[in-house]
Design a protein around this motif. Structure first.
Motif, mmCIF file in Angstrom:
data_model
loop_
_atom_site.group_PDB
_atom_site.id
_atom_site.type_symbol
_atom_site.label_atom_id
_atom_site.label_comp_id
_atom_site.label_asym_id
_atom_site.label_seq_id
_atom_site.Cartn_x
_atom_site.Cartn_y
_atom_site.Cartn_z
ATOM 1 N N GLU A 81 2.062 47.484 -60.417
ATOM 2 C CA GLU A 81 3.013 48.905 -60.272
ATOM 3 C C GLU A 81 4.317 48.800 -60.398
ATOM 4 O O GLU A 81 5.154 49.630 -60.993
ATOM 5 C CB GLU A 81 2.604 49.262 -58.796
ATOM 6 C CG GLU A 81 3.319 50.524 -58.508
ATOM 7 C CD GLU A 81 2.994 51.295 -56.960
ATOM 8 O OE1 GLU A 81 2.884 52.329 -56.873
ATOM 9 O OE2 GLU A 81 2.778 50.420 -56.234
ATOM 10 N N ASP A 82 4.798 47.592 -60.128
ATOM 11 C CA ASP A 82 6.401 47.295 -60.169
ATOM 12 C C ASP A 82 6.840 47.275 -61.770
ATOM 13 O O ASP A 82 7.909 47.733 -61.982
ATOM 14 C CB ASP A 82 6.955 45.864 -59.533
ATOM 15 C CG ASP A 82 8.564 45.853 -59.476
ATOM 16 O OD1 ASP A 82 9.080 46.746 -58.953
ATOM 17 O OD2 ASP A 82 8.658 44.629 -59.841
ATOM 18 N N ILE A 85 6.979 50.702 -62.509
ATOM 19 C CA ILE A 85 8.454 51.255 -62.048
ATOM 20 C C ILE A 85 9.611 50.809 -62.709
ATOM 21 O O ILE A 85 10.556 51.699 -63.098
ATOM 22 C CB ILE A 85 8.364 50.851 -60.730
ATOM 23 C CG1 ILE A 85 7.202 51.586 -59.726
ATOM 24 C CG2 ILE A 85 9.803 51.210 -59.968
ATOM 25 C CD1 ILE A 85 7.291 51.226 -58.352
ATOM 26 N N ARG A 86 9.531 49.627 -63.191
ATOM 27 C CA ARG A 86 10.625 49.219 -63.805
ATOM 28 C C ARG A 86 10.819 49.715 -65.414
ATOM 29 O O ARG A 86 11.936 49.896 -66.008
ATOM 30 C CB ARG A 86 10.696 47.537 -64.035
ATOM 31 C CG ARG A 86 11.045 46.930 -62.956
ATOM 32 C CD ARG A 86 10.675 45.242 -62.831
ATOM 33 N NE ARG A 86 10.727 44.650 -61.778
ATOM 34 C CZ ARG A 86 12.044 44.247 -61.141
ATOM 35 N NH1 ARG A 86 13.108 44.408 -61.910
ATOM 36 N NH2 ARG A 86 12.211 43.517 -59.956
ATOM 37 N N GLN A 89 12.333 53.043 -64.966
ATOM 38 C CA GLN A 89 13.725 52.993 -64.401
ATOM 39 C C GLN A 89 14.687 52.924 -65.919
ATOM 40 O O GLN A 89 15.539 53.482 -66.192
ATOM 41 C CB GLN A 89 14.212 51.792 -63.701
ATOM 42 C CG GLN A 89 13.911 51.926 -62.148
ATOM 43 C CD GLN A 89 13.903 50.645 -61.500
ATOM 44 O OE1 GLN A 89 14.266 49.491 -62.186
ATOM 45 N NE2 GLN A 89 13.735 50.638 -60.397
ATOM 46 N N GLU A 100 10.869 59.078 -59.156
ATOM 47 C CA GLU A 100 10.171 57.721 -58.155
ATOM 48 C C GLU A 100 8.740 57.773 -59.077
ATOM 49 O O GLU A 100 8.093 58.933 -58.941
ATOM 50 C CB GLU A 100 9.948 58.215 -57.140
ATOM 51 C CG GLU A 100 11.286 57.913 -56.263
ATOM 52 C CD GLU A 100 11.285 57.774 -54.782
ATOM 53 O OE1 GLU A 100 9.987 58.275 -54.324
ATOM 54 O OE2 GLU A 100 12.001 57.606 -54.157
ATOM 55 N N ILE A 101 8.176 56.708 -59.527
ATOM 56 C CA ILE A 101 6.628 56.551 -59.910
ATOM 57 C C ILE A 101 5.771 55.825 -59.102
ATOM 58 O O ILE A 101 6.402 54.743 -58.524
ATOM 59 C CB ILE A 101 6.833 55.765 -61.253
ATOM 60 C CG1 ILE A 101 7.860 56.353 -62.155
ATOM 61 C CG2 ILE A 101 5.459 55.799 -62.119
ATOM 62 C CD1 ILE A 101 7.897 55.651 -63.623
ATOM 63 N N ARG A 102 4.643 56.188 -58.705
ATOM 64 C CA ARG A 102 3.776 55.424 -57.901
ATOM 65 C C ARG A 102 2.332 55.595 -58.453
ATOM 66 O O ARG A 102 1.966 56.585 -58.829
ATOM 67 C CB ARG A 102 3.853 56.188 -56.613
ATOM 68 C CG ARG A 102 5.235 55.959 -55.690
ATOM 69 C CD ARG A 102 5.434 54.671 -55.448
ATOM 70 N NE ARG A 102 6.835 54.537 -54.673
ATOM 71 C CZ ARG A 102 7.919 54.231 -55.237
ATOM 72 N NH1 ARG A 102 8.092 54.139 -56.653
ATOM 73 N NH2 ARG A 102 8.973 53.901 -54.531
#
Length: 198
Positions: A81-82, A85-86, A89, A100-102
């Motif tokens: 997931e990270d 997210i990166r 960004q 925000e991404i989840r």
């Protein structure tokens, strides 16, 4: 008033209202390039854009962030997931907003620690959207490859256009609903906030 119009008219009204928020349309366009499984732009950036249009405010007024949900049950690690997210960004750098991404397949792993109640594993992004504290929030939109819009609105759109905040007591605790509703009412005093069921 669009809240009393046909569903077709409401859908057209939703597209028209959301299209006035240039940050949102840019988020949607960039998000589509990530090819995330089952993704939607969702939550506040959608219904708050409509509230702004209905109340004659600038389309981006009061919007805290832009949420993107996706669903990838193949890898439930934080590292996977990270990495998404990166990548986000970098992709959304330069926009005048926080994105925000989840991964909604992972929510059950951290929800109880954050909110104090257990969350059964979601089966899809739509199932995650279904569990928002207010039915008014249960809304997701994405751009499809053909340029069309996919709109997920399990409770319809009338409350969104009528500025009604209605509780959705399926997962989130009462205090989450009441805290969010109080914050929204400060920004949009025209809202009608319905009480949590007794």
């Amino acid at each position: 008033m669009l809240g009393r119009r046909s569903l077709d008219e409401q859908l057209e009204g939703l597209r028209s209202a959301l299209s006035r928020n240039e940050v949102l349309t840019e988020v949607m366009s960039r998000a589509a390039t990530m090819e995330l499984p089952g993704w939607y732009v969702t939550a506040g950036c959608l219904f708050q854009t409509v509230w702004n249009v209905v109340t004659d405010k600038p389309p981006t007024s009061g919007i805290k962030d832009y949420d993107i949900f996706y669903f990838d049950a193949a890898d439930l690690s934080w590292e996977a997931e990270d990495a998404v997210i990166r990548a986000g960004q970098k992709l959304f750098a330069g926009l005048p907003a926080e994105v925000e991404i989840r991964n909604e397949a992972r929510v059950h792993l951290w929800y109880e620690q954050k909110f104090g109640v257990p969350c059964p594993p979601h089966e899809s992004t739509e199932a995650a959207i279904d569990s928002f504290a207010s039915t008014t929030c249960c809304l997701g939109v994405r751009r499809e490859a053909d340029g069309g819009w996919r709109i997920y609105a399990p409770h319809g759109l009338s409350d969104v256009f009528n500025l009604v905040v209605r509780p959705n007591p399926v997962l989130a605790p009462r205090e989450v609903y009441e805290t969010k509703a109080a914050r929204w009412r400060c920004e949009w005093p025209e809202l009608t906030v319905l009480p949590w069921p007794g």
